[in-house]
Design a protein around this motif. Structure first.
Motif, PDB file in Angstrom:
ATOM      1  N   ASP A   5      15.093   0.747  16.224  1.00 27.95           N
ATOM      2  CA  ASP A   5      15.394  -0.196  15.147  1.00 27.95           C
ATOM      3  C   ASP A   5      14.150  -0.858  14.565  1.00 27.95           C
TER       4      ASP A   5
ATOM      5  N   GLU B 265      13.137  -0.121  10.752  1.00 25.58           N
ATOM      6  CA  GLU B 265      13.997  -0.833   9.816  1.00 25.58           C
ATOM      7  C   GLU B 265      13.676  -2.323   9.802  1.00 25.58           C
TER       8      GLU B 265
ATOM      9  N   ARG C 110      10.585  -2.823   7.666  1.00 19.06           N
ATOM     10  CA  ARG C 110      10.859  -2.656   6.230  1.00 19.06           C
ATOM     11  C   ARG C 110      11.557  -3.878   5.649  1.00 19.06           C
ATOM     12  N   LYS C 111      12.459  -4.471   6.422  1.00 20.97           N
ATOM     13  CA  LYS C 111      13.254  -5.580   5.924  1.00 20.97           C
ATOM     14  C   LYS C 111      12.542  -6.923   5.992  1.00 20.97           C
TER      15      LYS C 111
ATOM     16  N   PRO D  48       8.735   2.163   0.561  1.00 21.78           N
ATOM     17  CA  PRO D  48       9.585   1.432   1.504  1.00 21.78           C
ATOM     18  C   PRO D  48      11.018   1.254   1.012  1.00 21.78           C
ATOM     19  N   LEU D  49      11.204   1.221  -0.315  1.00 20.44           N
ATOM     20  CA  LEU D  49      12.551   1.090  -0.867  1.00 20.44           C
ATOM     21  C   LEU D  49      13.303   2.410  -0.769  1.00 20.44           C
TER      22      LEU D  49
ATOM     23  N   SER E 271      14.626   2.814   2.610  1.00 19.76           N
ATOM     24  CA  SER E 271      15.782   1.956   2.886  1.00 19.76           C
ATOM     25  C   SER E 271      17.022   2.382   2.099  1.00 19.76           C
TER      26      SER E 271
ATOM     27  N   THR F 210       9.517  -5.422  -1.280  1.00 16.94           N
ATOM     28  CA  THR F 210      10.670  -5.573  -0.385  1.00 16.94           C
ATOM     29  C   THR F 210      11.050  -7.035  -0.185  1.00 16.94           C
TER      30      THR F 210
END
Length: 255
Positions: A80, A83, A86-87, A111-112, A115, A162
């Motif tokens: 995880d 992720e 990225r978030k 990065p988008l 996701s 992001t």
């Protein structure tokens, strides 16, 4: 509001032959408030890059905790972590880390894309960011076709698109000439004023002089910190330079 908490952080490496333990961080504790601009300084080998890597969840501590908005990142499952980064995290590196086979636009979108965001939303996010960073006219170019300063502005766009909770910068001015460095630092100040929290590792007193607080790391510990208060950038630079000299000569008090 506290965004990041680093509590009694320790990191020990084992030498390649396994005969010796080498402490990189021994007891690092500090917090970062939401909207703060924090610079971390220290001599080579002081532990500042190790600290940044742990905060970025790229390395695991030997002891202690790193909490982002109360969440212990050391307890996030390995599968995880990508992720989570990225978030929550944006990254700006000294060597830009752009892909030469991608256009600058696609580097920013990466990065988008990972996701799963739709192209229309990516374009909507990029438009105001590209205007702010003055990269609208180069988005179809490739990294090898633009200057170092332009590459770093693209890297900032990729980090910010992001809308990260925390922007991490590792020697962001290290590969830039003085004019490009000044432009990048102006951008950092602008996005910080707009609410972006920044944690920057740097050797540069000039870069650190733009921050609201400077943390000095020595021998794996927080040795000293300096708050901007009402100081100008020039006064902050002088104070940082004096502190670095004192640390190097053993003249600064721990605190």
């Amino acid at each position: 509001m506290t965004l990041l908490e680093v509590k009694a952080l320790k990191k020990t490496y084992t030498t390649r032959l396994g005969g010796h333990l080498v402490p990189a961080l021994t007891n690092v504790t500090f917090s970062v408030e939401k909207g703060e601009y924090l610079a971390i300084m220290g001599e080579s080998g002081s532990g500042k890059t190790t600290l940044l890597n742990i905060v970025a969840s790229l390395d695991q501590p030997t002891g202690g905790q790193v909490l982002l908005e109360g969440k212990d990142i050391g307890k996030i499952r390995e599968r995880d972590l990508a992720e989570f980064r990225r978030k929550n995290l944006g990254f700006v590196f000294q060597d830009f880390n752009l892909l030469d086979t991608f256009s600058l636009r696609d580097n920013i979108y990466l990065p988008l894309v990972l996701s799963g965001m739709h192209h229309e939303e990516m374009a909507r996010r990029l438009a105001p960011l590209a205007k702010k960073l003055s990269i609208e006219d180069i988005l179809e170019k490739y990294p090898y076709e633009v200057s170092g300063g332009q590459k770093q502005r693209v890297a900032v766009a990729r980090a910010c698109i992001t809308d990260p909770r925390l922007l991490l910068a590792d020697e962001p001015t290290g590969a830039l000439d003085s004019r490009s460095a000044d432009q990048l630092l102006d951008l950092f100040e602008q996005i910080n004023r707009e609410g972006q929290t920044i944690l920057m590792v740097t050797h540069s007193a000039k870069a650190a002089s733009r921050a609201s607080r400077v943390l000095f790391i020595k021998d794996g510990e927080v040795f000293h910190q300096l708050y901007r208060g009402g100081r100008t950038n020039e006064a902050m630079f002088t104070q940082i330079a004096d502190t670095l000299t004192a640390l190097a000569t053993g003249g600064a008090d721990r605190g």
